[in-house]
Design a protein around this motif. Sequence first.
Motif, short mmCIF file in Angstrom:
data_model
loop_
_atom_site.label_atom_id
_atom_site.label_comp_id
_atom_site.label_asym_id
_atom_site.label_seq_id
_atom_site.Cartn_x
_atom_site.Cartn_y
_atom_site.Cartn_z
N VAL A 132 44.34 32.69 58.97
CA VAL A 132 45.18 33.20 57.88
C VAL A 132 44.45 32.91 56.57
O VAL A 132 44.16 31.74 56.28
CB VAL A 132 46.56 32.53 57.87
CG1 VAL A 132 47.48 33.18 56.84
CG2 VAL A 132 47.20 32.56 59.25
N THR A 134 45.28 32.47 53.65
CA THR A 134 45.94 31.52 52.76
C THR A 134 46.17 30.14 53.40
O THR A 134 46.89 29.31 52.84
CB THR A 134 47.29 32.09 52.28
OG1 THR A 134 47.94 32.72 53.39
CG2 THR A 134 47.10 33.11 51.18
N TYR A 135 45.59 29.89 54.58
CA TYR A 135 45.69 28.56 55.19
C TYR A 135 44.28 27.97 55.30
O TYR A 135 43.31 28.70 55.45
CB TYR A 135 46.36 28.63 56.56
CG TYR A 135 46.82 27.29 57.11
CD1 TYR A 135 47.70 26.50 56.40
CD2 TYR A 135 46.33 26.80 58.33
CE1 TYR A 135 48.11 25.27 56.88
CE2 TYR A 135 46.74 25.58 58.83
CZ TYR A 135 47.64 24.81 58.10
OH TYR A 135 48.04 23.58 58.58
N ALA A 262 50.00 39.11 55.75
CA ALA A 262 49.17 38.06 55.16
C ALA A 262 47.69 38.22 55.50
O ALA A 262 46.90 37.31 55.25
CB ALA A 262 49.68 36.68 55.61
#
Lengths: 301, 301
Positions: A132, A134-135, A262
Amino acid sequence: MITKLDEIIEAAKQKGKKRLVAAFANDSHTIGATSIAIDLGIIDATLVGDIDTIKKVCQEEGIDVNKYTLVQEANEQAAANLAVKLINEGKGDFLMKGLCTTDKYMRAILNKESGLMPGGKPVLSHVSVFEVPTYHKLLITSDVAVIPAPDFKQKVALTNYVISTAKVLGNPKPKVALIAATEQVSVGMPACVDAAIIAAMGNRGQIKGAIIDGPLAMDVAIDKESAQIKMLTSEVAGDADCLVWPSNEAGNVFYKTATKFAGAELAAMVVGAKVPCVLSSRGDSTKTKTYSIALAALSCK
Amino acid sequence: MITKLDEIIEAAKQKGKKRLVAAFANDSHTIGATSIAIDLGIIDATLVGDIDTIKKVCQEEGIDVNKYTLVQEANEQAAANLAVKLINEGKGDFLMKGLCTTDKYMRAILNKESGLMPGGKPVLSHVSVFEVPTYHKLLITSDVAVIPAPDFKQKVALTNYVISTAKVLGNPKPKVALIAATEQVSVGMPACVDAAIIAAMGNRGQIKGAIIDGPLAMDVAIDKESAQIKMLTSEVAGDADCLVWPSNEAGNVFYKTATKFAGAELAAMVVGAKVPCVLSSRGDSTKTKTYSIALAALSCK
């Protein structure tokens, strides 16, 4: 430790080629994905299916058919069964679904006499590894696809599967979050209760090689700030490597929300059989198919 | 039709001020959020709580305490009960949770004699409206917070709640997706079966004012390409306005994945009581709190 999906491909290359057997590989998706994996130096591939059709698809796609070992079987279920048989005969290291339905593919794997299930009471399940954007690391999760509503014993199995996949990816002590709707142990909610018990089993060393905590709500598992606001003290909170879903529904919602909203990519495989089994679908991106083959190859014993 | 959360604030302004009553409003979060909503011209606010504490917080935050009507009650549960009483006496249009626990807040609302529940067998639930940057409109969903495992009748209620919220947002015929792990009607999976029945009820006009389809997997509900690949024909697929979750767990995973990984913002409220009830938590952003007050104000009769 592997922190990006691309690194799985590198690791699989370094480990050396594994032999893939594709069940009913009559379609451009399977042929295309295996071709890429061959060219990357990850696998050799045997395609079980209708050889004339396979040759035609290869020609249409501009793929050299000579890179494959071809095995003739024009019937869908028979092709799935034959692919499994080749694995059992030692002629392949792992399995991949082609154009046959998931039902027929799983039937071939699960067949008590001719299938791929080990002795005892094995749990056939599914592990998916998400990148991901955003991780800050990969998220290894189970089960978004195979078991609709895992019972307690199955959840223990899923927990062990994400831990062993983390180890394959070079993480010696992954942080595992058992997901529920809340981090409160609401005794009326089975997901909370099961998670609390499995976390306790982790504390007692009954499940080894991981730091396990649960129940955790999704935000707390992956976001340190959420954990701080809720004043939750947990080694896992905000830094989970692995997520165990309370249900396929919850897992599937994560899978689809992460990929569609995402920008996540993933690798996935069926686990619990004698060998890893790739279960990609037409909807998967080419990247996902390639990553999944690499993950399964890297997971071979 | 409203397609952004900011437009809810505009619509609430145009509708005219509503009177908010905040239960145990002793904290900077509640005071800050209501102050913004007052300044936006959406609400007048009565704060029930410890007046000395409220004054102190206002001073610390640089907020003029004179913008509020203050009602003294220093006890948490008593303050929640008193806020509900003020609504029942016609002294407020909707409710907001302050520093009291969700438990005590809900207890005040649900109290059979003094609470806010209408007659019959009302279903108290939760509607949340998400603005996801990667989706082309708002997503109105239920239930991510209140009912852990809705039964069939409760799912029908959730369906009606998302439809009526869509209407409040100016959508006369919303597209409603009943989410499951798959769009196949797997009769062993209750989420699939319930979704199929509710969709049929929509077809027969037993649930009105919406185009309802289910079961739908998450990807199919919000992504046209996924629907095309799966060769699914559905007016709702890829264009859902509303999502009904099979469980709180699935809904909560969406909520947290969308906000933490996909940059989503949301507005949310408890529905099913006589008036909308705001249930924001410390973890919510200031934006979410403001949007939630605006949504509840706009939803007042």
